[in-house]
Scaffold this motif. Structure first.
Motif, short mmCIF file in Angstrom:
data_model
loop_
_atom_site.label_atom_id
_atom_site.label_comp_id
_atom_site.label_asym_id
_atom_site.label_seq_id
_atom_site.Cartn_x
_atom_site.Cartn_y
_atom_site.Cartn_z
N SER A 47 31.80 46.30 37.27
CA SER A 47 31.60 46.41 38.72
C SER A 47 30.29 47.12 39.07
O SER A 47 29.69 46.83 40.10
N ASN A 73 40.28 38.29 41.67
CA ASN A 73 39.15 39.20 41.84
C ASN A 73 37.85 38.48 42.17
O ASN A 73 36.79 39.11 42.23
N PHE A 102 36.10 39.71 45.28
CA PHE A 102 35.68 41.10 45.05
C PHE A 102 34.36 41.15 44.28
O PHE A 102 33.42 41.85 44.68
N ARG A 139 40.90 47.69 39.66
CA ARG A 139 39.51 47.35 39.98
C ARG A 139 38.65 48.59 39.84
O ARG A 139 39.00 49.66 40.32
#
Length: 332
Positions: free
Chosen positions: A157, A178, A181, A323
């Protein structure tokens, strides 16, 4: 002082009263307010690195910290009591699952002003990993193509955001749940690892950041263009790592054997493989703080646990589904 320790490899974390940290002349004593959880903590607990990281047991785990300076050593000039800081302590001085920790001045930095303690505590290890992979070893430049595996995770991330900032076209692997995201983080191409094969969809990449190893790493070599590079953070370790770590000749020979197959495969394809075991760096954290405060990097805290829940929090990493990063917090 309360801390979470192991006295044997593979045993669960347990809470214990331990001695106060020794503060050297160039050390900063930090009141821990947040500590990030990393797969590295679990691997150390299981003894996976005991040959190359020969820790003395009992051992306090924890590789990320954010908190407030309580005291500084006699020769410390860059910090003072009351400063809000964050760090990834040197690999030989880990132990952030505790109420206090002494960190070398060179390994610490003022936390990003715009970040909460939980956000700051989530960053050091993963942000330094991304920086050292993409900036130092990868030399990522505008127009290049970069694949980052496991884009919704802790390293991924941050690495997506940093690679995008460096001007790369970014592909990542993630679950379909995801996908939006990781696109929001900056990914241009999202491959659903459950239903798609990234090797069939991607080609001509300059760099792959691999956090999974095994077959995933082998396939990653095949999507690189000639001269491209795969950087692995799950291993296998390579001879350069063994040299830089100052390991003895027997271990160096063993590590050379561990990575010989993947290095041979890379050479046949006209690409290269490098292992990255990130190192502490206060200077790099200062640059990362600036990127956070400029809005370039956004810390991702997926779950927050109370300090008393540290053992359960570490176990939760193995289940996946978080996450970004999981963080434990301590009351000031």
């Amino acid at each position: 002082m309360r801390a979470f320790v192991i006295t044997k490899y593979k045993e669960p974390l347990r809470e214990a009263e331990v001695a106060e940290p020794t503060v050297g002349d160039r050390d900063v004593l930090v009141q821990v307010q947040a500590a990030g959880l990393n797969q590295l903590d679990e691997k150390i607990r299981l003894g996976e690195f005991k040959q190359i990281l020969p820790y003395k047991l009992q051992l306090i785990l924890g590789n990320d910290v954010a908190g407030t300076v309580i005291r500084v050593g006699a020769n410390v000039r860059g910090f003072k009591p009351g400063d809000e800081v964050y760090a990834r302590p040197d690999k030989d001085r880990i132990g952030t699952f505790a109420e206090r920790i002494a960190v070398a001045e060179e390994d610490i930095a003022l936390k990003p002003a715009s970040a909460t303690m939980e956000e700051a505590g989530s960053l050091p290890l993963v942000a330094l990993t991304a920086w050292q992979a993409l900036v130092e070893q990868g030399n990522v430049s505008p127009g290049q193509k970069v694949l980052i595996h496991a884009g919704a995770g802790g390293v991924g991330s941050i690495a997506i955001q940093l690679a995008k900032h460096l001007g790369a076209t970014v592909a990542t692997t993630a679950s379909s749940s995801n996908a939006s995201f990781v696109r929001d983080l900056g990914a241009d191409i999202v491959v659903d690892y459950r239903t798609q094969d990234f090797e069939q969809l991607l080609s001509g990449y300059d760099l792959v950041l691999d956090s999974l190893g095994g077959q995933n790493l082998q396939k990653s070599l095949r999507i690189l263009k000639p001269g491209g590079k795969a950087i692995g953070i799950s291993g296998p370790p390579d001879p350069a790592f063994a040299r830089n770590a100052g390991l003895n000749p027997v271990l160096r020979l063993a590590i050379n054997g561990l990575s010989s197959r993947i290095r041979r495969q890379a050479k046949k394809l006209g690409v290269s493989y490098e292992f990255l075991f990130m190192r502490a760096s206060g200077n790099q954290l200062r640059q990362i703080s600036a990127l956070v405060d400029d809005g370039v990097l956004r810390p991702i805290v997926g779950k927050v646990f109370d300090f008393a829940q540290t053992p359960q929090a570490l176990q939760s990493l193995a289940k996946g589904g978080i996450r970004g990063k999981a963080v434990v917090t301590l009351a000031g």
